[in-house]
Design an enzyme around this catalytic site. Structure first.
Site, short mmCIF file in Angstrom:
data_model
loop_
_atom_site.label_atom_id
_atom_site.label_comp_id
_atom_site.label_asym_id
_atom_site.label_seq_id
_atom_site.Cartn_x
_atom_site.Cartn_y
_atom_site.Cartn_z
N LYS A 87 4.60 -2.09 8.03
CA LYS A 87 4.30 -2.04 6.60
C LYS A 87 3.72 -3.38 6.20
CE LYS A 87 5.15 0.93 3.16
NZ LYS A 87 5.17 2.37 3.40
N1 GLU Z 1 2.16 4.83 3.07
C1 GLU Z 1 2.42 6.12 3.62
C2 GLU Z 1 3.87 6.26 4.03
O1 GLU Z 1 4.72 5.51 3.59
C3 GLU Z 1 1.44 6.49 4.73
C4 GLU Z 1 1.49 5.62 5.93
C5 GLU Z 1 0.37 5.88 6.93
O2 GLU Z 1 -0.35 6.84 6.78
O3 GLU Z 1 0.25 5.08 7.85
O4 GLU Z 1 4.24 7.14 4.77
#
Ligand code: GLU
Length: 431
Positions: free
Chosen positions: A121
């Site tokens: 993240k």
């Molecule tokens: N931000 C989204 C999540 O928390 C998508 C993450 C992604 O597609 O890598 O799942």
């Protein structure tokens, strides 16, 4: 945060989980799974700790010429099953604790849906609502430069999250590609279709959220037509989920955003509400409903409650007021462990974030697969594959929960942590 009912964790991990906040909550969930799976203390501690965390100072030139320095982060929680994967969040409250927690959730989400990724993240502590588009572009490009050594289609692949969108991904792709000297579409997902984005990515998370709710209602013998739903958060996840559930026959009776909510017992029309939001910038003055507070929305007398805003929305303080029989976690980490226990004791079902909102990363994976092979699938093909993947994960979680007589979060976590632990055991420890 209360840790009542939790068995001891590994010594090191216990110390790390002592603090309050999203990371403590994520570690609490891991500790429960680790205990159930009989993980060694060493492996538990390894999984409680990010493999890499990078904190960067991002200088951004404001439109008036002043330079402001904001904090940015990229955390790779785990990459034993494949490249680290996860979104980038722009929000004033972003900090290392939250980003680390969200990175850990991504590891479990990828493992639960069995896509070959680890978890990561990123985040920048800035309010995109008070930052102009040119400022956001400069900020994004400078942040990417600062975390550049971590990124790459085989290393770590960002995607949109709270406060970022496909335009942000386009700037990331461009900045990375200019540095590489050639175009690298697979370095981000959730980008515009014109740059190799996948058909169906924009609504993918919401589709998964809606399908999980519908599959659960079906199992309970509750007809979707006339069933009621309240949704906290009317952004990328909540707004589309409202539309899919409305189309499936549910009555969306309450919706809220940061300013407050709107309620209509006869049902709100999500399309009209979205039009209103685009014009007015808020939902609580929607002419088709009555204004309600966020607290009243969480306490609404509905069949399904979808927290689709930020983490920590349902806490020990307000969980008692929740009336819904089903809570589908559209957001990441919306229910604290203490609130989880209260809801469980009341007999409510929680479909956990790592299952409910996994549709986004699943289609991100499909996007990346298409990029790596220079292919382009139709929306129908993407939706077909998404449904198969989500349905399989949903069934695995429901079956395990039934077999072990545990709730869906415990079951989902156990499946996910076991897959990651297996990967670690197979790879062994280097050196
Ligand atoms: N931000 C989204 C999540 O928390 C998508 C993450 C992604 O597609 O890598 O799942």
């Amino acid at each position: 945060m209360s840790t009542a009912g939790v068995e001891p964790m590994a010594a090191g991990a216990t110390a790390l989980a002592a603090a309050d906040g999203p990371l403590a909550a994520a570690r609490h969930q891991l500790a429960t799974a680790a205990r159930e799976l009989g993980l060694s203390d060493g492996l538990h501690e390894l999984l409680a700790t990010p493999r890499r965390s990078l904190t960067v100072s991002v200088p951004v030139r404001r439109d008036d010429g002043e330079v402001e320095v904001v904090e940015g982060y990229r955390v790779q929680h785990n990459y034993s099953r494949g490249p680290a994967k996860g979104g980038i969040r722009f929000h004033p409250d972003v900090d290392l604790d939250e980003v680390s927690a969200m990175a850990m959730l991504m590891t479990w989400k990828s493992a639960l849906t069995n896509i070959p990724y680890g978890g990561a993240k990123g985040g920048v502590a800035i309010d995109p609502r008070t930052t102009s588009p040119p400022e956001l572009e400069r900020l994004t490009r400078r942040y990417v430069n600062e975390v550049l050594p971590l990124l790459g289609p085989e290393k770590d692949i960002p995607a949109p999250d709270v406060g970022t969108d496909e335009q942000t991904m386009a700037w990331i792709l461009d900045t990375f590609s200019v540095n590489a000297g050639f175009s690298v579409p697979g370095v981000v997902t959730g980008k515009p279709v014109s740059l190799g984005g996948s058909a169906g990515r924009a609504g993918a998370t919401s589709r998964g959220v809606a399908d999980c709710a519908l599959w659960w209602l079906e199992r309970q013998g509750i007809a979707p037509r006339g069933a009621t739903v309240a949704i906290q958060g009317f952004g990328k996840v909540g707004a589309h989920a409202a539309r899919y559930l409305h189309d499936a026959g549910l009555r969306v009776v309450a919706v809220s955003d940061v300013h407050g909510g709107t309620f209509c017992a006869a049902g709100l029309d999500p399309t009209l509400l979205l039009d209103h939001l685009k014009e007015a910038g808020r939902v609580n003055d929607f002419p088709g409903g009555e204004p309600i507070t966020n607290a009243a929305l969480l306490a609404a007398e509905v069949d399904v409650l979808i927290p689709a805003a930020l983490s920590g929305a349902i806490t020990a303080e307000n969980a008692d007021a929740v009336r819904a029989g089903l809570i589908v976690e559209g957001a990441n980490g919306p229910t604290t462990p203490a609130a989880d226990a209260i809801l469980r004791d009341r007999g409510a079902t929680v479909i956990p974030d790592i299952l409910a909102n996994a549709g986004g990363v699943v289609v991100s994976y499909f996007e990346w697969v298409q990029n790596m092979q220079s292919l382009s699938w139709s929306a129908e093909e993407v939706f077909r594959r998404l449904r198969i993947t989500m349905r399989k994960s949903f069934s695995e979680v429901v079956d395990r929960a039934g077999d072990r007589d545990v709730d869906m979060r415990h079951a989902a976590m156990a499946i996910a942590v076991e897959r990651v632990a297996d990967a670690h055991r197979s790879r062994g420890l280097y050196p």
